[in-house]
Scaffold this active site. Sequence first.
Site, mmCIF file in Angstrom:
data_model
loop_
_atom_site.group_PDB
_atom_site.id
_atom_site.type_symbol
_atom_site.label_atom_id
_atom_site.label_comp_id
_atom_site.label_asym_id
_atom_site.label_seq_id
_atom_site.Cartn_x
_atom_site.Cartn_y
_atom_site.Cartn_z
ATOM 1 N N ASN A 1 39.300 28.845 43.528
ATOM 2 C CA ASN A 1 40.663 28.337 43.681
ATOM 3 C C ASN A 1 41.408 29.257 44.646
ATOM 4 O OD1 ASN A 1 43.276 27.421 43.412
ATOM 5 N ND2 ASN A 1 43.563 28.154 41.309
ATOM 6 N N LYS B 1 44.258 28.845 45.892
ATOM 7 C CA LYS B 1 45.724 28.788 45.746
ATOM 8 C C LYS B 1 46.356 28.619 47.142
ATOM 9 C CE LYS B 1 45.206 31.429 41.568
ATOM 10 N NZ LYS B 1 45.865 32.195 40.531
ATOM 11 N N HIS C 1 47.184 23.370 36.442
ATOM 12 C CA HIS C 1 47.085 24.831 36.536
ATOM 13 C C HIS C 1 48.402 25.442 36.058
ATOM 14 C CE1 HIS C 1 46.803 28.855 38.192
ATOM 15 N NE2 HIS C 1 45.498 28.661 38.282
ATOM 16 N N GLU D 1 50.195 27.666 37.190
ATOM 17 C CA GLU D 1 51.195 27.861 38.244
ATOM 18 C C GLU D 1 51.921 26.548 38.566
ATOM 19 O OE1 GLU D 1 48.474 29.813 40.901
ATOM 20 O OE2 GLU D 1 48.451 31.532 39.549
ATOM 21 N N GLU E 1 42.288 29.011 30.733
ATOM 22 C CA GLU E 1 42.813 30.135 31.510
ATOM 23 C C GLU E 1 44.028 30.723 30.796
ATOM 24 O OE1 GLU E 1 41.806 29.910 35.953
ATOM 25 O OE2 GLU E 1 43.538 28.646 35.652
ATOM 26 N N GLY F 1 45.415 36.684 37.504
ATOM 27 C CA GLY F 1 45.873 37.607 38.550
ATOM 28 C C GLY F 1 46.302 38.973 38.043
ATOM 29 N N SER G 1 41.216 36.420 36.022
ATOM 30 C CA SER G 1 40.671 37.718 36.424
ATOM 31 C C SER G 1 39.146 37.801 36.343
ATOM 32 C CB SER G 1 41.324 38.838 35.598
ATOM 33 O OG SER G 1 42.713 38.917 35.897
#
Length: 262
Positions: free
Chosen positions: A11, A13, A107, A109, A177, A183, A222
Amino acid sequence: MNKKQKYIVANWKMNGTKSMLEEWINRIFLKAKNNSFDEDSVEVILCPPAVLVDRAFLMAQTYNAQNDFYLSIGAQDVHQKENGAYTGDVGAGTIKEAGAKFVILGHSERREYHNESNRVVNQKVNTAINNGLIPVICIGEKELVRNSGEAKSFIEKQLLESIPENIDIRRIVIAYEPVWSIGTGKTPTIEEIEEMVDHIKYVVAKNRKISENNVAVLYGGSVKSDNSTEIMSLEEVDGVLVGGASLDPDDFFDIIKSSITQ
Ligand code: PGA
Protein backbone atom coordinates in the site's frame (compact mmCIF):
# COMPACT_ATOMS: atom_id res chain seq x y z
CA MET A 1 -9.91 -17.99 -3.84
CA ASN A 2 -7.33 -20.56 -2.86
CA LYS A 3 -7.30 -20.77 0.93
CA LYS A 4 -3.63 -21.75 1.13
CA GLN A 5 -2.48 -18.77 -0.87
CA LYS A 6 -0.88 -15.89 1.02
CA TYR A 7 -1.39 -12.29 -0.08
CA ILE A 8 1.33 -9.69 0.18
CA VAL A 9 -0.10 -6.26 -0.45
CA ALA A 10 1.96 -3.10 -0.98
CA ASN A 11 0.00 0.00 0.00
CA TRP A 12 1.92 2.99 -1.29
CA LYS A 13 -0.62 5.45 0.17
CA MET A 14 -0.05 8.97 -1.22
CA ASN A 15 3.48 8.27 -2.40
CA GLY A 16 5.06 7.52 -5.75
CA THR A 17 5.88 8.89 -9.17
CA LYS A 18 6.05 7.36 -12.63
CA SER A 19 9.83 6.95 -12.37
CA MET A 20 9.61 5.41 -8.89
CA LEU A 21 7.00 2.97 -10.16
CA GLU A 22 9.18 1.93 -13.08
CA GLU A 23 12.26 1.47 -10.90
CA TRP A 24 10.26 -0.45 -8.28
CA ILE A 25 8.72 -2.90 -10.77
CA ASN A 26 12.03 -3.40 -12.61
CA ARG A 27 13.76 -4.11 -9.31
CA ILE A 28 11.12 -6.52 -8.00
CA PHE A 29 11.19 -8.59 -11.18
CA LEU A 30 15.00 -8.54 -11.30
CA LYS A 31 15.14 -9.87 -7.73
CA ALA A 32 12.42 -12.39 -8.46
CA LYS A 33 14.48 -13.80 -11.32
CA ASN A 34 17.21 -14.72 -8.85
CA ASN A 35 14.84 -16.50 -6.48
CA SER A 36 12.64 -19.50 -7.06
CA PHE A 37 8.97 -19.06 -6.26
CA ASP A 38 6.17 -21.43 -5.65
CA GLU A 39 3.82 -19.28 -7.70
CA ASP A 40 0.67 -20.73 -6.23
CA SER A 41 1.67 -20.01 -2.66
CA VAL A 42 1.73 -16.23 -2.84
CA GLU A 43 -0.05 -13.39 -4.64
CA VAL A 44 1.84 -10.11 -4.61
CA ILE A 45 -0.29 -7.02 -5.11
CA LEU A 46 0.92 -3.47 -5.69
CA CYS A 47 -1.55 -0.69 -4.80
CA PRO A 48 -0.12 2.61 -6.06
CA PRO A 49 -2.07 5.90 -6.17
CA ALA A 50 -5.04 5.67 -8.58
CA VAL A 51 -3.37 7.68 -11.33
CA LEU A 52 -0.55 5.12 -11.55
CA VAL A 53 -2.74 2.00 -11.67
CA ASP A 54 -2.95 1.93 -15.46
CA ARG A 55 0.81 2.26 -15.96
CA ALA A 56 1.52 -0.28 -13.19
CA PHE A 57 -0.82 -2.76 -14.84
CA LEU A 58 0.72 -2.36 -18.30
CA MET A 59 4.23 -2.81 -16.92
CA ALA A 60 3.25 -5.79 -14.79
CA GLN A 61 1.44 -7.37 -17.72
CA THR A 62 4.58 -7.28 -19.87
CA TYR A 63 6.77 -8.68 -17.10
CA ASN A 64 4.21 -11.25 -15.99
CA ALA A 65 4.18 -12.74 -19.48
CA GLN A 66 7.96 -13.24 -19.39
CA ASN A 67 8.55 -14.39 -15.81
CA ASP A 68 7.53 -17.01 -13.27
CA PHE A 69 6.88 -14.27 -10.75
CA TYR A 70 3.47 -12.60 -11.02
CA LEU A 71 2.50 -9.11 -9.89
CA SER A 72 -1.15 -8.11 -9.48
CA ILE A 73 -2.33 -4.52 -9.24
CA GLY A 74 -4.80 -2.97 -6.82
CA ALA A 75 -6.18 0.46 -5.98
CA GLN A 76 -6.47 2.17 -2.58
CA ASP A 77 -10.11 3.24 -2.76
CA VAL A 78 -13.15 3.60 -5.02
CA HIS A 79 -16.35 5.59 -4.61
CA GLN A 80 -19.49 3.84 -3.37
CA LYS A 81 -21.55 5.02 -6.38
CA GLU A 82 -21.06 3.61 -9.87
CA ASN A 83 -20.49 7.06 -11.35
CA GLY A 84 -21.86 10.59 -11.16
CA ALA A 85 -21.14 14.13 -10.01
CA TYR A 86 -18.45 13.35 -7.41
CA THR A 87 -15.56 15.61 -8.36
CA GLY A 88 -12.15 14.14 -7.60
CA ASP A 89 -13.43 10.64 -6.82
CA VAL A 90 -12.67 7.51 -8.81
CA GLY A 91 -15.26 4.90 -9.81
CA ALA A 92 -14.83 1.14 -9.46
CA GLY A 93 -15.46 0.62 -13.19
CA THR A 94 -12.68 3.04 -14.11
CA ILE A 95 -10.27 1.36 -11.70
CA LYS A 96 -11.16 -2.08 -13.00
CA GLU A 97 -10.66 -0.98 -16.59
CA ALA A 98 -7.26 0.48 -15.66
CA GLY A 99 -6.18 -3.04 -14.69
CA ALA A 100 -6.80 -3.34 -10.96
CA LYS A 101 -7.79 -6.75 -9.63
CA PHE A 102 -8.00 -5.69 -5.97
CA VAL A 103 -9.04 -2.56 -4.10
CA ILE A 104 -8.26 -1.61 -0.51
CA LEU A 105 -11.45 -0.34 1.18
CA GLY A 106 -12.11 1.15 4.59
CA HIS A 107 -8.48 1.83 5.42
CA SER A 108 -8.24 3.61 8.77
CA GLU A 109 -6.81 6.68 7.04
CA ARG A 110 -9.95 6.85 4.86
CA ARG A 111 -12.13 6.31 7.93
CA GLU A 112 -10.26 9.02 9.84
CA TYR A 113 -9.61 11.71 7.22
CA HIS A 114 -12.63 11.15 4.99
CA ASN A 115 -15.11 10.19 7.70
CA GLU A 116 -15.87 6.84 6.09
CA SER A 117 -18.35 4.94 8.22
CA ASN A 118 -18.92 1.18 8.22
CA ARG A 119 -22.05 1.88 6.16
CA VAL A 120 -20.09 3.68 3.44
CA VAL A 121 -17.44 0.94 3.43
CA ASN A 122 -20.24 -1.62 3.07
CA GLN A 123 -21.58 0.23 0.00
CA LYS A 124 -18.08 0.48 -1.48
CA VAL A 125 -17.58 -3.27 -1.04
CA ASN A 126 -20.79 -3.96 -2.99
CA THR A 127 -19.83 -1.56 -5.77
CA ALA A 128 -16.31 -3.01 -5.99
CA ILE A 129 -17.64 -6.57 -6.23
CA ASN A 130 -20.26 -5.57 -8.82
CA ASN A 131 -17.40 -4.25 -10.94
CA GLY A 132 -15.33 -7.42 -10.64
CA LEU A 133 -12.83 -6.14 -8.07
CA ILE A 134 -11.70 -8.08 -5.00
CA PRO A 135 -12.04 -5.81 -1.94
CA VAL A 136 -9.39 -5.86 0.78
CA ILE A 137 -11.56 -4.63 3.67
CA CYS A 138 -9.61 -2.97 6.47
CA ILE A 139 -10.70 -3.05 10.08
CA GLY A 140 -8.86 -2.25 13.30
CA GLU A 141 -9.23 -0.68 16.71
CA LYS A 142 -7.66 2.50 18.09
CA GLU A 143 -5.34 2.34 21.09
CA LEU A 144 -8.01 3.64 23.46
CA VAL A 145 -10.34 0.81 22.47
CA ARG A 146 -7.63 -1.81 22.92
CA ASN A 147 -6.67 -0.43 26.35
CA SER A 148 -10.29 -0.50 27.45
CA GLY A 149 -10.46 -4.22 26.69
CA GLU A 150 -13.16 -3.71 24.07
CA ALA A 151 -11.11 -4.54 20.96
CA LYS A 152 -12.87 -7.81 20.14
CA SER A 153 -16.39 -6.43 20.32
CA PHE A 154 -15.34 -3.31 18.40
CA ILE A 155 -13.86 -5.47 15.64
CA GLU A 156 -16.96 -7.64 15.57
CA LYS A 157 -19.20 -4.62 14.99
CA GLN A 158 -16.87 -3.19 12.34
CA LEU A 159 -16.81 -6.52 10.53
CA LEU A 160 -20.52 -7.17 10.53
CA GLU A 161 -21.37 -3.62 9.48
CA SER A 162 -18.65 -3.24 6.83
CA ILE A 163 -19.25 -6.55 5.04
CA PRO A 164 -22.48 -6.67 2.98
CA GLU A 165 -24.95 -9.42 3.89
CA ASN A 166 -25.24 -11.35 0.66
CA ILE A 167 -21.75 -11.45 -0.73
CA ASP A 168 -19.59 -14.53 -1.19
CA ILE A 169 -16.96 -14.26 1.55
CA ARG A 170 -14.51 -16.10 -0.72
CA ARG A 171 -14.57 -13.01 -2.98
CA ILE A 172 -13.18 -10.68 -0.32
CA VAL A 173 -10.04 -10.36 1.79
CA ILE A 174 -10.12 -8.88 5.30
CA ALA A 175 -7.14 -6.95 6.66
CA TYR A 176 -6.77 -6.57 10.43
CA GLU A 177 -4.83 -3.37 11.01
CA PRO A 178 -4.76 -2.04 14.59
CA VAL A 179 -4.79 1.74 14.09
CA TRP A 180 -2.16 2.26 16.80
CA SER A 181 0.22 0.02 14.89
CA ILE A 182 0.04 1.78 11.51
CA GLY A 183 3.22 3.69 10.74
CA THR A 184 4.32 3.65 14.39
CA GLY A 185 6.73 0.71 14.53
CA LYS A 186 4.55 -0.77 17.31
CA THR A 187 2.94 -4.15 16.68
CA PRO A 188 0.77 -6.44 18.76
CA THR A 189 2.54 -9.54 20.08
CA ILE A 190 2.43 -12.58 17.86
CA GLU A 191 -0.08 -14.15 20.27
CA GLU A 192 -2.30 -11.06 20.08
CA ILE A 193 -2.24 -11.15 16.26
CA GLU A 194 -3.12 -14.83 16.30
CA GLU A 195 -5.94 -14.30 18.77
CA MET A 196 -7.53 -11.44 16.82
CA VAL A 197 -7.21 -13.13 13.42
CA ASP A 198 -8.81 -16.26 14.93
CA HIS A 199 -11.58 -14.10 16.37
CA ILE A 200 -12.25 -12.42 13.00
CA LYS A 201 -12.48 -15.79 11.24
CA TYR A 202 -14.75 -17.13 13.95
CA VAL A 203 -17.10 -14.13 13.85
CA VAL A 204 -17.45 -14.07 10.06
CA ALA A 205 -17.79 -17.85 9.72
CA LYS A 206 -20.41 -18.02 12.45
CA ASN A 207 -22.42 -15.07 11.14
CA ARG A 208 -22.39 -16.27 7.52
CA LYS A 209 -22.67 -19.96 8.40
CA ILE A 210 -19.56 -20.91 6.44
CA SER A 211 -16.28 -22.61 7.24
CA GLU A 212 -13.49 -20.51 8.76
CA ASN A 213 -11.33 -21.83 5.91
CA ASN A 214 -13.25 -19.56 3.55
CA VAL A 215 -12.30 -16.39 5.44
CA ALA A 216 -9.01 -14.79 4.35
CA VAL A 217 -7.48 -12.44 6.93
CA LEU A 218 -4.29 -10.41 6.52
CA TYR A 219 -2.37 -8.57 9.21
CA GLY A 220 -1.24 -4.97 8.65
CA GLY A 221 0.55 -2.37 10.78
CA SER A 222 4.33 -1.82 10.89
CA VAL A 223 5.11 -5.00 8.97
CA LYS A 224 8.83 -5.03 8.14
CA SER A 225 11.22 -7.66 6.86
CA ASP A 226 12.38 -8.33 10.43
CA ASN A 227 8.91 -9.27 11.75
CA SER A 228 7.22 -10.61 8.61
CA THR A 229 8.65 -14.14 8.88
CA GLU A 230 7.14 -14.61 12.32
CA ILE A 231 3.78 -13.06 11.36
CA MET A 232 3.59 -15.03 8.14
CA SER A 233 4.42 -18.26 9.94
CA LEU A 234 1.08 -18.10 11.75
CA GLU A 235 -1.16 -20.67 10.13
CA GLU A 236 -4.28 -18.50 10.32
CA VAL A 237 -2.66 -15.35 8.88
CA ASP A 238 -3.28 -15.29 5.15
CA GLY A 239 -0.81 -12.55 4.35
CA VAL A 240 0.23 -9.01 5.13
CA LEU A 241 -0.68 -5.46 4.15
CA VAL A 242 2.46 -3.35 4.06
CA GLY A 243 2.63 0.45 4.03
CA GLY A 244 5.96 2.17 4.72
CA ALA A 245 8.15 -0.88 4.05
CA SER A 246 6.57 -1.40 0.63
CA LEU A 247 8.08 1.78 -0.81
CA ASP A 248 11.57 0.32 -0.99
CA PRO A 249 11.60 -2.63 -3.41
CA ASP A 250 14.48 -4.33 -1.57
CA ASP A 251 12.67 -4.19 1.80
CA PHE A 252 9.43 -5.30 0.18
CA PHE A 253 11.13 -8.15 -1.63
CA ASP A 254 12.52 -9.40 1.69
CA ILE A 255 8.95 -9.48 2.99
CA ILE A 256 7.86 -11.49 -0.06
CA LYS A 257 10.75 -13.89 0.55
CA SER A 258 9.71 -14.35 4.17
CA SER A 259 6.40 -15.76 2.99
CA ILE A 260 7.92 -18.39 0.76
CA THR A 261 10.44 -19.59 3.27
CA GLN A 262 7.57 -20.81 5.48
P1 PGA B 1 2.51 0.64 7.77
O1 PGA B 1 1.07 0.86 7.10
O2 PGA B 1 3.05 -0.66 7.22
O3 PGA B 1 3.32 1.83 7.31
O4 PGA B 1 2.32 0.58 9.24
C1 PGA B 1 0.19 -0.21 6.91
C2 PGA B 1 -1.09 0.27 6.28
O5 PGA B 1 -1.54 1.37 6.61
O6 PGA B 1 -1.69 -0.43 5.45
